[in-house]
Design a protein around this motif. Structure first.
Motif, PDB file in Angstrom:
ATOM      1  N   ASP A 162      -5.111   3.959   5.926  1.00 36.86           N
ATOM      2  CA  ASP A 162      -5.982   2.804   5.710  1.00 36.86           C
ATOM      3  C   ASP A 162      -6.401   2.193   7.050  1.00 36.86           C
ATOM      4  OD1 ASP A 162      -6.956   0.165   5.057  1.00 36.86           O
ATOM      5  OD2 ASP A 162      -5.992   0.371   3.108  1.00 36.86           O
ATOM      6  N   ASP A 165      -5.541   5.817   0.261  1.00 37.48           N
ATOM      7  CA  ASP A 165      -4.886   4.958   1.260  1.00 37.48           C
ATOM      8  C   ASP A 165      -4.020   5.752   2.225  1.00 37.48           C
ATOM      9  OD1 ASP A 165      -5.859   2.419   0.880  1.00 37.48           O
ATOM     10  OD2 ASP A 165      -4.250   1.763  -0.459  1.00 37.48           O
ATOM     11  N   HIS A 190       0.852  -1.192   0.000  1.00 37.94           N
ATOM     12  CA  HIS A 190       0.000   0.000   0.000  1.00 37.94           C
ATOM     13  C   HIS A 190       0.887   1.242   0.000  1.00 37.94           C
ATOM     14  CE1 HIS A 190      -2.499  -3.255   1.532  1.00 37.94           C
ATOM     15  NE2 HIS A 190      -3.562  -2.571   1.147  1.00 37.94           N
TER      16      HIS A 190
END
Length: 228
Positions: free
Chosen positions: A62, A59, A23
């Motif tokens: 997150d 993100d 991510h």
């Protein structure tokens, strides 16, 4: 607005450049570029700046890395956008997308409320498919300390977001519990086309995985026939 987009890129890159779960900034960059690609093939009138900002900030915090707190992503996104003096209407729209973007279980359906949100959600889901999706899945599974594969633990189709968040599964199960479902949950025609090849690549990878691990007779292998 171009200055704000560039500033947001630098902000997100600085925040996520050392992230190790898949991510990271490069994931954000791919989602941003996928969003631009999908926008070009979308006839509906839309707010380009909302798509770009939401793709960059989706993100930023997150919930998976903040004890399941779904409010933190929209909150951090809002703080940043307010610091850049972005119009309140745009902020609300971007934060709504950040709030709604995540997959939260096979039995849940969190429909995006705008075409801008649908584009960003599709772009994010495309990055969970194919070769990159496979790599990101194993990076995340290692980070979470998940067992790679256990034929005794069968995939579970979670009925609620709470069940999805709390269930400890295996990395291979994650393909069945989420990734193989995404092709049929794309919102836009452009993303639906792009998802087909990436989806099939994952199916072929899993077939090979079960062949090499000598589990062609497993429940998992038999499940693959539903996803071809």
């Amino acid at each position: 607005m171009r200055d704000i987009i560039q500033a947001t890129k630098e902000y997100v890159k600085q925040k996520l450049s050392a992230e190790v779960t898949g991510h990271d900034w490069w994931h954000i960059k791919r989602v941003y570029e996928n969003s631009i690609l999908i926008m070009k093939e979308t006839a509906d009138p839309l707010q380009r700046e909302v798509v770009e900002l939401a793709a960059l900030l989706h993100d930023i915090a997150d919930w998976k890395f903040h004890d399941g707190d779904e409010s933190i992503g929209p909150r951090v996104a809002r703080e940043w956008l307010e610091s850049q003096q972005v119009h309140e209407k745009v902020i609300r729209h971007v934060c709504q997308i950040v709030k709604d973007i995540s997959f939260k279980g096979a039995g849940t359906h969190n429909s995006m409320k705008s075409i801008e949100g649908q584009i960003v959600q599709d772009a994010d889901r495309l990055d969970a498919l194919g070769a990159i999706g496979i790599a990101r899945t194993f990076a995340y599974g290692g980070f979470k300390g998940r067992e790679l594969f256990n034929p005794i633990i069968e995939p579970k189709m979670h009925k609620t977001a709470e069940e999805y968040k709390s269930q400890q599964s295996t990395t291979i199960n994650h393909f069945f519990e989420k990734l193989l479902l995404l092709k049929d949950r794309m919102n836009t025609q452009a993303a639906k086309k792009l998802a087909i090849e990436r989806h099939q690549y994952m199916v072929e990878f899993l077939k090979k995985f079960f062949q090499e691990s000598q589990h062609e007779g497993s429940h998992h292998y038999k499940l693959l026939s539903y996803y071809n």
